[in-house]
Design a protein around this motif. Structure first.
Motif, PDB file in Angstrom:
ATOM      1  N   LEU A 139      39.445  22.796  49.380  1.00  0.00           N
ATOM      2  CA  LEU A 139      39.684  22.619  47.949  1.00  0.00           C
ATOM      3  C   LEU A 139      38.460  23.023  47.143  1.00  0.00           C
ATOM      4  CD1 LEU A 139      41.477  19.147  48.050  1.00  0.00           C
ATOM      5  CD2 LEU A 139      42.560  21.394  47.781  1.00  0.00           C
ATOM      6  N   THR A 140      37.274  22.647  47.625  1.00  0.00           N
ATOM      7  CA  THR A 140      36.049  23.012  46.921  1.00  0.00           C
ATOM      8  C   THR A 140      35.835  24.516  46.941  1.00  0.00           C
ATOM      9  OG1 THR A 140      35.086  20.891  47.606  1.00  0.00           O
ATOM     10  CG2 THR A 140      33.586  22.533  46.715  1.00  0.00           C
ATOM     11  N   ALA A 141      36.203  25.155  48.051  1.00  0.00           N
ATOM     12  CA  ALA A 141      36.074  26.615  48.130  1.00  0.00           C
ATOM     13  C   ALA A 141      36.902  27.290  47.043  1.00  0.00           C
ATOM     14  CB  ALA A 141      36.490  27.101  49.514  1.00  0.00           C
ATOM     15  N   TYR A 142      38.132  26.826  46.866  1.00  0.00           N
ATOM     16  CA  TYR A 142      38.971  27.412  45.815  1.00  0.00           C
ATOM     17  C   TYR A 142      38.327  27.241  44.442  1.00  0.00           C
ATOM     18  CZ  TYR A 142      42.452  27.735  42.181  1.00  0.00           C
ATOM     19  OH  TYR A 142      43.087  28.055  41.003  1.00  0.00           O
ATOM     20  N   LEU A 143      37.872  26.023  44.134  1.00  0.00           N
ATOM     21  CA  LEU A 143      37.293  25.755  42.816  1.00  0.00           C
ATOM     22  C   LEU A 143      36.051  26.602  42.574  1.00  0.00           C
ATOM     23  CD1 LEU A 143      37.676  21.864  42.811  1.00  0.00           C
ATOM     24  CD2 LEU A 143      39.030  23.511  41.483  1.00  0.00           C
ATOM     25  N   ALA A 144      35.222  26.766  43.606  1.00  0.00           N
ATOM     26  CA  ALA A 144      34.000  27.556  43.452  1.00  0.00           C
ATOM     27  C   ALA A 144      34.310  29.046  43.304  1.00  0.00           C
ATOM     28  CB  ALA A 144      33.079  27.319  44.650  1.00  0.00           C
ATOM     29  N   LEU A 145      35.249  29.546  44.095  1.00  0.00           N
ATOM     30  CA  LEU A 145      35.640  30.959  43.975  1.00  0.00           C
ATOM     31  C   LEU A 145      36.216  31.239  42.589  1.00  0.00           C
ATOM     32  CD1 LEU A 145      37.327  31.310  47.463  1.00  0.00           C
ATOM     33  CD2 LEU A 145      35.352  32.648  46.714  1.00  0.00           C
ATOM     34  N   GLN A 146      37.084  30.361  42.130  1.00  0.00           N
ATOM     35  CA  GLN A 146      37.725  30.543  40.833  1.00  0.00           C
ATOM     36  C   GLN A 146      36.685  30.572  39.714  1.00  0.00           C
ATOM     37  OE1 GLN A 146      40.646  31.434  40.268  1.00  0.00           O
ATOM     38  NE2 GLN A 146      41.729  30.312  38.681  1.00  0.00           N
ATOM     39  N   LYS A 147      35.634  29.794  39.859  1.00  0.00           N
ATOM     40  CA  LYS A 147      34.611  29.720  38.819  1.00  0.00           C
ATOM     41  C   LYS A 147      33.659  30.907  38.848  1.00  0.00           C
ATOM     42  CE  LYS A 147      30.794  26.902  37.066  1.00  0.00           C
ATOM     43  NZ  LYS A 147      30.092  25.601  37.112  1.00  0.00           N
ATOM     44  N   HIS A 148      33.267  31.333  40.046  1.00  0.00           N
ATOM     45  CA  HIS A 148      32.135  32.253  40.140  1.00  0.00           C
ATOM     46  C   HIS A 148      32.477  33.707  40.440  1.00  0.00           C
ATOM     47  CE1 HIS A 148      29.078  29.176  39.751  1.00  0.00           C
ATOM     48  NE2 HIS A 148      29.688  28.442  40.669  1.00  0.00           N
ATOM     49  N   LEU A 149      33.617  33.994  41.051  1.00  0.00           N
ATOM     50  CA  LEU A 149      33.865  35.380  41.430  1.00  0.00           C
ATOM     51  C   LEU A 149      34.068  36.257  40.200  1.00  0.00           C
ATOM     52  CD1 LEU A 149      36.018  35.756  44.642  1.00  0.00           C
ATOM     53  CD2 LEU A 149      33.565  35.425  44.368  1.00  0.00           C
ATOM     54  N   PRO A 150      33.352  37.376  40.111  1.00  0.00           N
ATOM     55  CA  PRO A 150      33.587  38.303  38.997  1.00  0.00           C
ATOM     56  C   PRO A 150      34.921  39.008  39.176  1.00  0.00           C
ATOM     57  CG  PRO A 150      32.081  39.282  40.582  1.00  0.00           C
ATOM     58  CD  PRO A 150      32.327  37.872  41.047  1.00  0.00           C
ATOM     59  N   LYS A 151      35.543  39.342  38.080  1.00  0.00           N
ATOM     60  CA  LYS A 151      36.831  40.047  38.130  1.00  0.00           C
ATOM     61  C   LYS A 151      36.585  41.545  38.204  1.00  0.00           C
ATOM     62  CE  LYS A 151      39.497  36.607  35.532  1.00  0.00           C
ATOM     63  NZ  LYS A 151      38.488  35.545  35.656  1.00  0.00           N
ATOM     64  N   PRO A 152      37.367  42.248  39.011  1.00  0.00           N
ATOM     65  CA  PRO A 152      37.228  43.711  39.036  1.00  0.00           C
ATOM     66  C   PRO A 152      37.705  44.305  37.717  1.00  0.00           C
ATOM     67  CG  PRO A 152      39.135  43.024  40.314  1.00  0.00           C
ATOM     68  CD  PRO A 152      38.425  41.770  39.917  1.00  0.00           C
ATOM     69  N   ALA A 153      37.159  45.463  37.386  1.00  0.00           N
ATOM     70  CA  ALA A 153      37.539  46.114  36.130  1.00  0.00           C
ATOM     71  C   ALA A 153      38.981  46.603  36.210  1.00  0.00           C
ATOM     72  CB  ALA A 153      36.605  47.281  35.848  1.00  0.00           C
ATOM     73  N   PRO A 154      39.731  46.528  35.093  1.00  0.00           N
ATOM     74  CA  PRO A 154      41.096  47.078  35.066  1.00  0.00           C
ATOM     75  C   PRO A 154      41.048  48.565  35.438  1.00  0.00           C
ATOM     76  CG  PRO A 154      40.637  45.765  33.120  1.00  0.00           C
ATOM     77  CD  PRO A 154      39.332  45.948  33.826  1.00  0.00           C
ATOM     78  N   PRO A 155      42.082  49.086  36.045  1.00  0.00           N
ATOM     79  CA  PRO A 155      43.415  48.480  36.229  1.00  0.00           C
ATOM     80  C   PRO A 155      43.555  47.655  37.516  1.00  0.00           C
ATOM     81  CG  PRO A 155      43.467  50.747  36.963  1.00  0.00           C
ATOM     82  CD  PRO A 155      42.074  50.506  36.443  1.00  0.00           C
ATOM     83  N   ALA A 156      42.441  47.411  38.222  1.00  0.00           N
ATOM     84  CA  ALA A 156      42.520  46.619  39.451  1.00  0.00           C
ATOM     85  C   ALA A 156      42.993  45.204  39.117  1.00  0.00           C
ATOM     86  CB  ALA A 156      41.159  46.566  40.130  1.00  0.00           C
TER      87      ALA A 156
END
Length: 476
Positions: free
Chosen positions: A13-30
């Protein structure tokens, strides 16, 4: 990028919360990152252990196990993740600022501070000193679970994970449903990890099976009214004897205390006392479904009948044992990652309960992995002239996973070595050995500088030292 987390326990559960907070989003259109947590058991925050039938495979989300401690280092991870979530978790437990190590007759041998900064202060934003959190496992898990959307969690048992060097990894299920592909698979599925097998796929059987340590644990909760005059405010108590070990602590704060949500204050105790006991049994006992709980309760009372610690005596007269948990550990694995399949927490390194660091080290694992991954993805997403591709992401995952393991392994192995030494003091011993143990612990208390240094090594991370910790401090 498709991310699969196997296991809906504390680390998953903590892994999900940390990934959701910190992972940068790839540039569109990805497309944005896609997350799924696979957990075979009921994941409602209100579900209790009695509503979850223990199957042949361990579930990291099962709430059995009574109480646990989250060290200051683990609380600092939660604070960096979400300060409001930390306050919610703290308000569900009890802050402990010291530990008492006693003989079976109640004599204090060593008193240890249970506070730390979680790392060296850095710049103007100095880390506050937090205490240790004493809490029921279910309370900790349920607060994390409430922070995760229901839509992310799928109740399915993963039967197989295949690591693929040059493409998406494969995740299969035991219900025969079609497998799914995932660029990153995080194994947060505990000691009897299914994901672990993907790292050693060439072996016909598990080359690193769990090992029974010859010790079992029982525990639970009782009303604290009858012992409040005997248990110090802000204390966690460890009682040693020649035929076992006993521990107890307040498991919640008084609801009226204004500081009950603060990790830096000790509140007035609430109405619940957690207790646990560890002792030697040669063969691993049967699972709880076939356990004669009345007989275990009687044996426990007989085992400690001659101990004169007043709290132990009050507890054993009130308890009714419902479960027994064998102490299992896994051998040190040669690797925690392979081609985008990464282990965290007990799946990577099972620490015995004597470490007091099981949950805290799992939290540290998750933070380190996510921060390294975030750093690597930002680097590749920012490279100009570099066309976006799944291959580029895969390479970033591999680099981050190796950095994570290189940084985390020395710290975990040092904590494990100290925990094994302490674990041996819970086994049966003769009278001479018992009093030698008391004398040694008393001398440790006299040489408090040495003891505190050992404790501080667990609670505080030197974020500016050479190697991986320095790199991690740059990512945070």
């Amino acid at each position: 990028m498709k991310i699969v987390i196997v296991g809906g326990g504390i680390s998953g559960l903590t892994a999900y919360l940390a990934l959701q907070k910190h992972l940068p989003k790839p540039a569109p259109p990805a497309p944005d990152h896609e997350y799924t947590i696979y957990e075979p058991y009921n994941t409602s925050p209100e579900a209790t252990s009695h509503e979850r039938a223990q199957g042949a495979t361990h579930s990291s989300a099962l709430t059995v196990g009574g109480g646990l401690g989250v060290g200051p280092n683990g609380l600092h991870v939660l604070h960096r993740l979400d300060a409001d979530l930390l306050r919610d978790i703290v308000s569900s437990g009890y802050m402990v600022d010291h530990s008492n190590l006693k003989s079976k007759h109640g004599r204090l041998l060593v008193k240890l501070e249970s506070s730390g900064t979680g790392g060296r202060p850095r710049g103007p934003d100095q880390q506050p000193r937090m205490h240790m959190l004493a809490i029921s496992r279910h309370a900790l898990w349920s607060r994390l679970r409430r922070a995760v959307p229901d839509t992310v969690i799928v109740n399915k048992r993963v039967s197989q994970v295949i690591a693929v060097a040059d493409g998406p990894n494969l995740v299969g299920f035991d219900d025969g449903s079609p497998p799914v592909h995932a660029d990153l698979v995080i194994g947060a599925d505990g000691l009897k990890s299914t994901v672990k097998h993907a790292l050693f796929a060439e072996a016909e059987a598990d080359p690193y099976p769990p090992h029974y340590e010859g010790l079992v644990g029982v525990g639970g909760f009782i009303p604290s009214d009858s012992v409040k005059h005997l248990v110090e405010t802000g204390s966690m108590n460890f009682i040693f004897g020649g035929n076992g070990f006993f521990g107890y602590f307040y498991a919640e704060s008084a609801s009226s205390d204004l500081n009950r949500a603060s990790p830096c204050h000790v509140s007035q105790p609430g109405d619940l006392l957690a207790w646990w006991s560890t002792y030697a049994i040669e063969k691993s006992p049967p699972d709880s479904r076939s356990l004669d709980t009345e007989d275990v309760t009687r044996q426990l009372q007989e085992r400690y009948v001659h101990w004169t610690d007043p709290v132990v005596q009050k507890i054993i007269r009130e308890i009714s044992v419902e479960s027994m948990w064998p102490t299992w550990t896994s051998p040190q694995l040669p690797t925690w990652e392979r081609d985008g399949v990464v282990l965290v927490g007990d799946a990577a390194h099972s620490l015995p309960p004597t470490s007091g660091q099981g949950s805290s080290q799992a939290l540290e694992d998750v933070e380190a992995l996510v921060m390294f991954l975030s750093h690597q993805l930002r680097r590749v997403y920012a490279e100009k002239g570099q066309p976006f591709s799944a291959r580029v992401e895969k390479e970033a995952i591999k680099v981050a996973a190796k950095q994570y393991e290189e940084m985390r392994r020395p710290r975990v192995e040092a904590i494990l070595a100290r925990a094994k030494n302490m674990q041996d003091r819970k086994r049966d011993m003769g009278v001479v050995q018992e009093y030698v143990m008391y004398a040694f612990m008393w001398l440790m208390g006299e040489c408090l500088v040495v003891v505190l240094k050992s404790v501080t090594m667990s609670y505080d991370i030197d974020a500016d030292d050479d190697g991986g910790n320095r790199l991690l401090s740059e990512c945070l």
